[in-house]
Design a protein around this motif. Sequence first.
Motif, short mmCIF file in Angstrom:
data_model
loop_
_atom_site.label_atom_id
_atom_site.label_comp_id
_atom_site.label_asym_id
_atom_site.label_seq_id
_atom_site.Cartn_x
_atom_site.Cartn_y
_atom_site.Cartn_z
N GLY A 1 32.98 46.36 34.77
CA GLY A 1 33.33 47.39 35.74
C GLY A 1 33.55 46.86 37.14
O GLY A 1 33.74 47.65 38.08
N ASP A 2 33.52 45.54 37.31
CA ASP A 2 33.77 44.97 38.64
C ASP A 2 35.22 45.17 39.06
O ASP A 2 35.51 45.27 40.26
CB ASP A 2 33.45 43.47 38.64
CG ASP A 2 31.97 43.18 38.43
OD1 ASP A 2 31.16 44.12 38.42
OD2 ASP A 2 31.63 41.99 38.28
N TYR A 3 36.11 45.20 38.07
CA TYR A 3 37.54 45.37 38.33
C TYR A 3 38.12 46.33 37.30
O TYR A 3 37.60 46.46 36.19
CB TYR A 3 38.29 44.03 38.22
CG TYR A 3 37.87 43.04 39.26
CD1 TYR A 3 38.45 43.05 40.53
CD2 TYR A 3 36.89 42.09 38.99
CE1 TYR A 3 38.06 42.14 41.49
CE2 TYR A 3 36.48 41.18 39.95
CZ TYR A 3 37.07 41.21 41.19
OH TYR A 3 36.67 40.32 42.16
N ASP A 4 39.21 46.99 37.67
CA ASP A 4 39.97 47.81 36.73
C ASP A 4 41.06 46.95 36.12
O ASP A 4 41.37 45.86 36.62
CB ASP A 4 40.62 49.00 37.45
CG ASP A 4 39.59 50.01 37.95
OD1 ASP A 4 38.54 50.16 37.29
OD2 ASP A 4 39.86 50.63 39.00
N ALA A 5 41.66 47.46 35.07
CA ALA A 5 42.73 46.71 34.40
C ALA A 5 43.88 46.40 35.36
O ALA A 5 44.49 45.33 35.28
CB ALA A 5 43.23 47.49 33.19
N ASP A 6 44.16 47.31 36.28
CA ASP A 6 45.26 47.07 37.21
C ASP A 6 44.90 46.06 38.31
O ASP A 6 45.74 45.69 39.12
CB ASP A 6 45.77 48.37 37.82
CG ASP A 6 44.72 49.14 38.60
OD1 ASP A 6 43.52 48.86 38.41
OD2 ASP A 6 45.10 50.02 39.39
N GLU A 7 43.65 45.59 38.32
CA GLU A 7 43.22 44.57 39.28
C GLU A 7 43.02 43.22 38.58
O GLU A 7 42.21 42.40 38.99
CB GLU A 7 41.91 45.00 39.93
CG GLU A 7 42.01 46.28 40.71
CD GLU A 7 40.65 46.79 41.18
OE1 GLU A 7 40.52 47.08 42.39
OE2 GLU A 7 39.72 46.89 40.34
N TRP A 8 43.79 42.99 37.52
CA TRP A 8 43.65 41.79 36.70
C TRP A 8 43.78 40.50 37.52
O TRP A 8 43.00 39.56 37.34
CB TRP A 8 44.67 41.82 35.56
CG TRP A 8 44.66 40.59 34.72
CD1 TRP A 8 45.65 39.67 34.59
CD2 TRP A 8 43.59 40.14 33.87
NE1 TRP A 8 45.28 38.68 33.72
CE2 TRP A 8 44.01 38.95 33.26
CE3 TRP A 8 42.32 40.64 33.57
CZ2 TRP A 8 43.22 38.23 32.37
CZ3 TRP A 8 41.52 39.93 32.68
CH2 TRP A 8 41.98 38.74 32.10
#
Length: 137
Positions: free
Chosen positions: A85-92
Amino acid sequence: MELATPLDILCRIIIRARENEAQVATTYDGDEDPDNVDGNDDDEAYSVLDDDINTSVEEELTGILDELAEDQLLEVFALCLVGRGDYDADEWDDALETAGDEDELLDSLLEMPMLAAMLEGGMAAFDLDCEGVGQVT
């Protein structure tokens, strides 16, 4: 997004990480408990439910991760960051950049609590799963 790490390798990591995380050391060593004055040793009764630590599982997990190319190891770590949960998929790209800043990727992955769940969660964010992987029809 297309990964450099094959899906079957990611699934093997998840399986071995689950096996490694599930191991519980046996607490009964066969000696009488000096605090047990009534002679009832519950540890002996329950020790059959515990597995001995199987170092081959950890060695296999380490071997799988150690065989990955650096970009693949970065992907595994970044997928775990997404799964945590540190990043979303769009923040790959940001997750990959953070993974690249990690000093000892292999050690960090091996020490990561709930590695299997984090990796599986990261894969799910990209609609990837292990269903049917490695099964012969």
